[in-house]
Motif scaffolding. Sequence first.
Motif, mmCIF file in Angstrom:
data_model
loop_
_atom_site.group_PDB
_atom_site.id
_atom_site.type_symbol
_atom_site.label_atom_id
_atom_site.label_comp_id
_atom_site.label_asym_id
_atom_site.label_seq_id
_atom_site.Cartn_x
_atom_site.Cartn_y
_atom_site.Cartn_z
ATOM 1 N N ASN A 1 71.503 -39.834 -2.478
ATOM 2 C CA ASN A 1 72.503 -40.888 -2.314
ATOM 3 C C ASN A 1 72.711 -41.720 -3.569
ATOM 4 O O ASN A 1 73.819 -42.168 -3.838
ATOM 5 C CB ASN A 1 72.133 -41.812 -1.154
ATOM 6 C CG ASN A 1 72.091 -41.062 0.157
ATOM 7 O OD1 ASN A 1 72.725 -40.025 0.318
ATOM 8 N ND2 ASN A 1 71.321 -41.571 1.099
ATOM 9 N N GLU A 2 71.650 -41.959 -4.314
ATOM 10 C CA GLU A 2 71.758 -42.842 -5.471
ATOM 11 C C GLU A 2 71.690 -42.084 -6.785
ATOM 12 O O GLU A 2 71.740 -42.684 -7.858
ATOM 13 C CB GLU A 2 70.654 -43.896 -5.413
ATOM 14 C CG GLU A 2 70.777 -44.783 -4.188
ATOM 15 C CD GLU A 2 69.523 -45.599 -3.927
ATOM 16 O OE1 GLU A 2 68.765 -45.849 -4.884
ATOM 17 O OE2 GLU A 2 69.312 -45.974 -2.775
ATOM 18 N N GLY A 3 71.553 -40.775 -6.700
ATOM 19 C CA GLY A 3 71.536 -39.962 -7.907
ATOM 20 C C GLY A 3 70.407 -40.307 -8.863
ATOM 21 O O GLY A 3 70.637 -40.454 -10.058
ATOM 22 N N ILE A 4 69.198 -40.447 -8.336
ATOM 23 C CA ILE A 4 68.051 -40.711 -9.207
ATOM 24 C C ILE A 4 67.988 -39.618 -10.267
ATOM 25 O O ILE A 4 68.120 -38.436 -9.961
ATOM 26 C CB ILE A 4 66.750 -40.776 -8.385
ATOM 27 C CG1 ILE A 4 66.751 -42.053 -7.529
ATOM 28 C CG2 ILE A 4 65.526 -40.733 -9.281
ATOM 29 C CD1 ILE A 4 65.574 -42.174 -6.606
ATOM 30 N N ASN A 5 67.769 -40.016 -11.489
ATOM 31 C CA ASN A 5 67.782 -39.098 -12.619
ATOM 32 C C ASN A 5 66.457 -38.331 -12.712
ATOM 33 O O ASN A 5 65.517 -38.780 -13.371
ATOM 34 C CB ASN A 5 68.067 -39.868 -13.913
ATOM 35 C CG ASN A 5 68.325 -38.951 -15.082
ATOM 36 O OD1 ASN A 5 67.958 -37.772 -15.067
ATOM 37 N ND2 ASN A 5 68.967 -39.482 -16.102
ATOM 38 N N LEU A 6 66.391 -37.180 -12.048
ATOM 39 C CA LEU A 6 65.183 -36.356 -12.076
ATOM 40 C C LEU A 6 64.940 -35.782 -13.471
ATOM 41 O O LEU A 6 63.798 -35.570 -13.864
ATOM 42 C CB LEU A 6 65.266 -35.250 -11.035
ATOM 43 C CG LEU A 6 65.269 -35.686 -9.567
ATOM 44 C CD1 LEU A 6 65.338 -34.484 -8.650
ATOM 45 C CD2 LEU A 6 64.061 -36.552 -9.248
ATOM 46 N N LYS A 7 66.004 -35.548 -14.216
ATOM 47 C CA LYS A 7 65.863 -35.015 -15.582
ATOM 48 C C LYS A 7 65.111 -36.009 -16.469
ATOM 49 O O LYS A 7 64.224 -35.629 -17.236
ATOM 50 C CB LYS A 7 67.254 -34.704 -16.153
ATOM 51 C CG LYS A 7 67.267 -34.353 -17.624
ATOM 52 C CD LYS A 7 66.779 -32.941 -17.876
ATOM 53 C CE LYS A 7 67.041 -32.505 -19.294
ATOM 54 N NZ LYS A 7 65.898 -32.503 -20.168
ATOM 55 N N GLU A 8 65.434 -37.274 -16.347
ATOM 56 C CA GLU A 8 64.746 -38.302 -17.130
ATOM 57 C C GLU A 8 63.264 -38.371 -16.736
ATOM 58 O O GLU A 8 62.386 -38.452 -17.603
ATOM 59 C CB GLU A 8 65.401 -39.664 -16.919
ATOM 60 C CG GLU A 8 64.786 -40.771 -17.748
ATOM 61 C CD GLU A 8 65.477 -42.111 -17.532
ATOM 62 O OE1 GLU A 8 64.772 -43.133 -17.600
ATOM 63 O OE2 GLU A 8 66.700 -42.132 -17.308
ATOM 64 N N LEU A 9 62.982 -38.326 -15.428
ATOM 65 C CA LEU A 9 61.584 -38.302 -14.972
ATOM 66 C C LEU A 9 60.865 -37.077 -15.518
ATOM 67 O O LEU A 9 59.712 -37.155 -15.940
ATOM 68 C CB LEU A 9 61.515 -38.311 -13.448
ATOM 69 C CG LEU A 9 61.732 -39.640 -12.744
ATOM 70 C CD1 LEU A 9 61.817 -39.430 -11.237
ATOM 71 C CD2 LEU A 9 60.635 -40.632 -13.080
ATOM 72 N N SER A 10 61.541 -35.949 -15.512
ATOM 73 C CA SER A 10 60.972 -34.709 -16.018
ATOM 74 C C SER A 10 60.605 -34.839 -17.498
ATOM 75 O O SER A 10 59.496 -34.493 -17.909
ATOM 76 C CB SER A 10 61.966 -33.560 -15.829
ATOM 77 O OG SER A 10 61.520 -32.393 -16.467
ATOM 78 N N ASP A 11 61.530 -35.336 -18.289
ATOM 79 C CA ASP A 11 61.278 -35.507 -19.723
ATOM 80 C C ASP A 11 60.101 -36.451 -19.971
ATOM 81 O O ASP A 11 59.252 -36.185 -20.826
ATOM 82 C CB ASP A 11 62.527 -36.036 -20.434
ATOM 83 C CG ASP A 11 63.664 -35.032 -20.452
ATOM 84 O OD1 ASP A 11 63.413 -33.823 -20.218
ATOM 85 O OD2 ASP A 11 64.820 -35.447 -20.689
ATOM 86 N N ASN A 12 60.050 -37.542 -19.211
ATOM 87 C CA ASN A 12 58.977 -38.525 -19.383
ATOM 88 C C ASN A 12 57.609 -37.934 -19.078
ATOM 89 O O ASN A 12 56.666 -38.106 -19.845
ATOM 90 C CB ASN A 12 59.212 -39.746 -18.490
ATOM 91 C CG ASN A 12 60.384 -40.593 -18.949
ATOM 92 O OD1 ASN A 12 60.890 -40.442 -20.054
ATOM 93 N ND2 ASN A 12 60.823 -41.479 -18.081
ATOM 94 N N VAL A 13 57.487 -37.244 -17.938
ATOM 95 C CA VAL A 13 56.169 -36.727 -17.555
ATOM 96 C C VAL A 13 55.720 -35.595 -18.473
ATOM 97 O O VAL A 13 54.524 -35.455 -18.745
ATOM 98 C CB VAL A 13 56.080 -36.304 -16.064
ATOM 99 C CG1 VAL A 13 56.301 -37.507 -15.155
ATOM 100 C CG2 VAL A 13 57.018 -35.172 -15.718
ATOM 101 N N LYS A 14 56.660 -34.828 -18.955
ATOM 102 C CA LYS A 14 56.311 -33.742 -19.879
ATOM 103 C C LYS A 14 55.716 -34.318 -21.163
ATOM 104 O O LYS A 14 54.722 -33.819 -21.686
ATOM 105 C CB LYS A 14 57.547 -32.893 -20.174
ATOM 106 C CG LYS A 14 57.233 -31.529 -20.709
ATOM 107 C CD LYS A 14 58.491 -30.674 -20.723
ATOM 108 C CE LYS A 14 58.129 -29.235 -20.947
ATOM 109 N NZ LYS A 14 59.274 -28.356 -20.845
ATOM 110 N N LYS A 15 56.320 -35.384 -21.659
ATOM 111 C CA LYS A 15 55.811 -36.031 -22.873
ATOM 112 C C LYS A 15 54.438 -36.655 -22.610
ATOM 113 O O LYS A 15 53.522 -36.526 -23.430
ATOM 114 C CB LYS A 15 56.787 -37.095 -23.376
ATOM 115 C CG LYS A 15 56.294 -37.781 -24.646
ATOM 116 C CD LYS A 15 57.293 -38.771 -25.174
ATOM 117 C CE LYS A 15 56.881 -39.458 -26.448
ATOM 118 N NZ LYS A 15 55.519 -39.441 -26.862
ATOM 119 N N ILE A 16 54.274 -37.304 -21.483
ATOM 120 C CA ILE A 16 52.983 -37.921 -21.142
ATOM 121 C C ILE A 16 51.896 -36.848 -21.065
ATOM 122 O O ILE A 16 50.792 -37.040 -21.582
ATOM 123 C CB ILE A 16 53.083 -38.696 -19.807
ATOM 124 C CG1 ILE A 16 53.961 -39.927 -19.994
ATOM 125 C CG2 ILE A 16 51.692 -39.085 -19.295
ATOM 126 C CD1 ILE A 16 54.406 -40.570 -18.702
#
Length: 174
Positions: free
Chosen positions: A133-148
């Motif tokens: 419904n709110e279009g949470i940006n899963l791509k941004e979460l993906s990029d963040n966790v990969k870097k972490i």
Amino acid sequence: IKLVAVGNLKDVKNYQVLIDAFKLLKNVPVSLDIYGEGPERDMLQKQIVEHHLAIKLKGSHEKVYEILPDYDAYVMCSYIEGFGVSVAEAMAIGLPLLLSDIKVLREVSRDNALFFNPFDPESFASIVRSIFNEGINLKELSDNVKKIAKDNYSKETYLKALFSVYDKALNHNN
């Protein structure tokens, strides 16, 4: 959305909260595959069948890292957890995380996850609905966790930290 969870099918892993949440998500295009075995398998399978839930118990898998790229996000619903090795593995693959809001999972993920109350199925269901419904940006979460994961959980990072401990111990004795 194809979700994946990995862990023993036992009480502390809290898969019941996902069963109850999926009862609330019948009209949402989301599925969950759970990899693992344990004493709760029959009870969980009975509920999945009885309520026609989009959940599959997939059994054990020797090389989880090989199947993780087939999914859109990783779920861990434990209410007690040691470190969360499977969370770190999912992060290394770049899977966005939907995690129980417990201290250790906040630490492992460095707060880069969608957190839910592990005792409230509606809390999890609400997160899944908000992705649509709110279009949470899963791509941004993906990029963040990969870097972490790369910065904190790689073999190189581990060895560097280990050698640092040895260096300090050796230099302290001199």
